[in-house]
Scaffold this motif. Structure first.
Motif, mmCIF file in Angstrom:
data_model
loop_
_atom_site.group_PDB
_atom_site.id
_atom_site.type_symbol
_atom_site.label_atom_id
_atom_site.label_comp_id
_atom_site.label_asym_id
_atom_site.label_seq_id
_atom_site.Cartn_x
_atom_site.Cartn_y
_atom_site.Cartn_z
ATOM 1 N N ARG A 47 0.824 -1.205 0.000
ATOM 2 C CA ARG A 47 0.000 0.000 0.000
ATOM 3 C C ARG A 47 0.860 1.258 0.000
ATOM 4 N NH1 ARG A 47 -3.522 -1.441 5.224
ATOM 5 N NH2 ARG A 47 -1.376 -1.754 5.934
ATOM 6 N N GLN A 84 -3.719 -7.857 -2.762
ATOM 7 C CA GLN A 84 -5.109 -7.402 -2.755
ATOM 8 C C GLN A 84 -5.653 -7.204 -1.341
ATOM 9 O OE1 GLN A 84 -7.387 -10.128 -5.249
ATOM 10 N NE2 GLN A 84 -6.715 -9.094 -7.113
ATOM 11 N N GLN A 85 -5.441 -8.186 -0.469
ATOM 12 C CA GLN A 85 -5.988 -8.083 0.886
ATOM 13 C C GLN A 85 -5.005 -7.485 1.898
ATOM 14 O OE1 GLN A 85 -8.647 -11.422 2.184
ATOM 15 N NE2 GLN A 85 -7.682 -12.522 0.487
ATOM 16 N N HIS A 86 -3.699 -7.476 1.546
ATOM 17 C CA HIS A 86 -2.681 -6.905 2.436
ATOM 18 C C HIS A 86 -2.772 -7.500 3.840
ATOM 19 C CE1 HIS A 86 -3.954 -3.618 -0.460
ATOM 20 N NE2 HIS A 86 -2.724 -3.905 -0.864
ATOM 21 N N ASN A 111 1.855 -3.253 -8.440
ATOM 22 C CA ASN A 111 0.798 -3.219 -7.420
ATOM 23 C C ASN A 111 -0.545 -2.815 -8.020
ATOM 24 O OD1 ASN A 111 3.294 -1.560 -5.468
ATOM 25 N ND2 ASN A 111 2.914 -3.750 -5.545
ATOM 26 N N ASP A 112 -0.510 -1.836 -8.923
ATOM 27 C CA ASP A 112 -1.746 -1.360 -9.530
ATOM 28 C C ASP A 112 -2.446 -2.463 -10.316
ATOM 29 O OD1 ASP A 112 -1.309 1.126 -8.453
ATOM 30 O OD2 ASP A 112 -0.414 1.965 -10.277
ATOM 31 N N THR A 159 -4.304 -4.826 -8.064
ATOM 32 C CA THR A 159 -5.453 -4.298 -7.320
ATOM 33 C C THR A 159 -6.598 -3.818 -8.209
ATOM 34 O OG1 THR A 159 -4.354 -2.134 -7.204
ATOM 35 C CG2 THR A 159 -4.059 -3.627 -5.336
ATOM 36 N N THR A 160 -6.330 -3.626 -9.494
ATOM 37 C CA THR A 160 -7.381 -3.127 -10.385
ATOM 38 C C THR A 160 -8.193 -4.244 -11.031
ATOM 39 O OG1 THR A 160 -5.746 -2.977 -12.176
ATOM 40 C CG2 THR A 160 -6.202 -0.967 -10.913
#
Length: 429
Positions: free
Chosen positions: A217, A321-323, A224-225, A228-229
């Protein structure tokens, strides 16, 4: 189906690729009178470029025959210490006929280098290993191409990765071990050591984390993008494929290496196009030194492996995604991962200022999570002007980063908590 189409295309192109390679060799052979004609160098350069763009790239060898340790040339041999279906634990054994040198080698700290399972082979860390061997006994995780693992060996997921790391640490002996994780494995390595601490086991003397997504994050990158997208179902439906029948792992679900390679190139296509054009020009001009440097780099860069689908999907979901790790919600094999339970392991994090894979602060986040480690035994190293690969390979790694890592390890040959316990025991006796 895509994997099968890829293999069909590869089979159809193989004759042309092989012919291009043979033609390039023939036209550049000194004994061939044709090689002296004008324009032949240009033709041969085109053939070799076509050959290298179309050929298959196998896993390169580590090729570390010897190193200089304690002022002496020291032969190196590779030995598999533990063989598992999806990974071999390799030891790079150092030898010497000189009794004094051999005694010094035995005193050196022991390190376990955990290589990433993220597309490239562990040989990508060759430079890392060569530097470490000067002053350390070195073990390395050598991940196996999933398409070469038969189905009857079972699946491999993120929990299995953590279990492998714990097994390797126990095998070597945590009480004398320093663990170094590069990129992706920083997360499962932190989990493995956290669980060992929670269970009252001995933990390694130090853990060094280099350019990894402890908390993606922070300063998110294009990598990372992408994670998460898109929903997890998108990855499952678009990048997961079945290994064809021509491989030992036929029927296994994987994220194919050729798709990963396409993703690597797509991150910076202009740079790769420019590099290949420069290679062609070097061949045409007869600049063999620069041409060979290009070959060496792309022999490594183009050699990729298939990742087991469960592991890849777990990584996307759990880490990106969930971190779950930085949120304190990650359970491995039913047990909560609590980095705050680590107390007797010193922590070093290394980040590149220009890292476009693990952004600035993502690795440093480990310091906040590892609240049980004294502040005096934590250090973060931010490397100016360094990209992702520059923190573990190349001149900057050898001349600026490695000396600081070496000194950190040497400075924590024993942990103060262990010394305090020993002192109390002596006083009570």
């Amino acid at each position: 189906m895509l994997y099968h189409l890829h293999e069909l295309n590869r089979s159809l192109m193989n004759p042309l690729v092989g012919w291009s390679g043979a033609a390039a060799q023939l036209l550049t052979a000194k004994e061939n009178w044709l090689s002296h004609f004008p324009g032949v160098q240009r033709l041969a350069a085109g053939y070799e470029l076509a050959y290298r763009l179309g050929k298959d790239y196998e896993k390169p060898p580590f090729a570390i025959p010897s190193i200089i340790a304690h002022g002496h040339e020291t032969p190196i041999s590779e030995k598999i210490s533990i063989a598992r279906p999806f990974c071999n634990l390799i030891r790079f054994k150092r030898f010497s006929d000189d009794v004094e040198t051999l005694g010094e080698l035995k005193k050196d700290p022991t390190v376990l280098v955990v290589a990433p399972l993220s597309g490239h082979h562990s040989t990508l860390l060759r430079d890392t290993v060569k530097s470490l061997l000067q002053d350390h006994k070195v073990y390395l995780t050598d991940w196996i191409d999933a398409r070469m693992v038969p189905l009857d060996q079972g699946d491999f997921d993120l929990d299995d990765y953590v279990a492998y790391i714990q097994e390797f640490i126990r095998h070597i002996g945590a009480e004398r071990l320093h663990v170094i994780s590069v990129c992706q494995p920083t997360v499962p390595v932190l989990a493995a050591i956290s669980l060992m601490a929670s269970n009252g086991e001995k933990t390694p003397l130090t853990m060094t984390m280099m350019g990894g997504p402890i908390d993606p994050r922070r300063s998110p990158t294009k990598v990372n993008d992408l994670a998460t997208t898109q929903p997890l179902s998108w990855f499952e439906n678009n990048v997961i494929h079945t290994v064809p029948s021509s491989f030992p792992g036929a029927g296994r679900k994987v994220y194919p290496g050729f798709l990963q390679h396409a993703g690597f190139v797509a991150m910076n296509p202009s740079r790769h196009m420019s590099s290949h054009w420069d290679f062609y020009e070097d061949l045409r001009r007869g600049d063999l030194e620069d041409a060979e440097a290009h070959r060496k780099f792309y022999n490594e860069y183009n050699a990729v492996l298939d990742m087991p689908a469960p592991f890849y999907l777990d990584t996307i979901s759990t880490i990106f995604q969930q971190h779950l790790l930085p949120r304190g919600l990650w359970d491995v094999a039913g047990q909560r991962v609590r980095p705050g339970d680590i107390r007797d392991t010193a922590l070093l994090t290394i980040e590149g200022e220009l890292d476009d894979i693990s952004g600035r602060g993502q690795t440093e986040a480990a310091h906040e999570l590892c609240s049980g480690i004294p502040a005096s035994h934590k250090r973060n190293l931010l490397v100016k002007d360094a990209g992702h690969y520059g923190i573990f390979s190349g001149r900057r790694w050898r001349e600026k980063i490695y000396p600081q890592l070496r000194d950190f390890i040497a400075g924590h040959a024993t942990f103060p908590a262990a010394k305090a316990v020993a002192t109390r025991r002596r006083r009570s006796a």
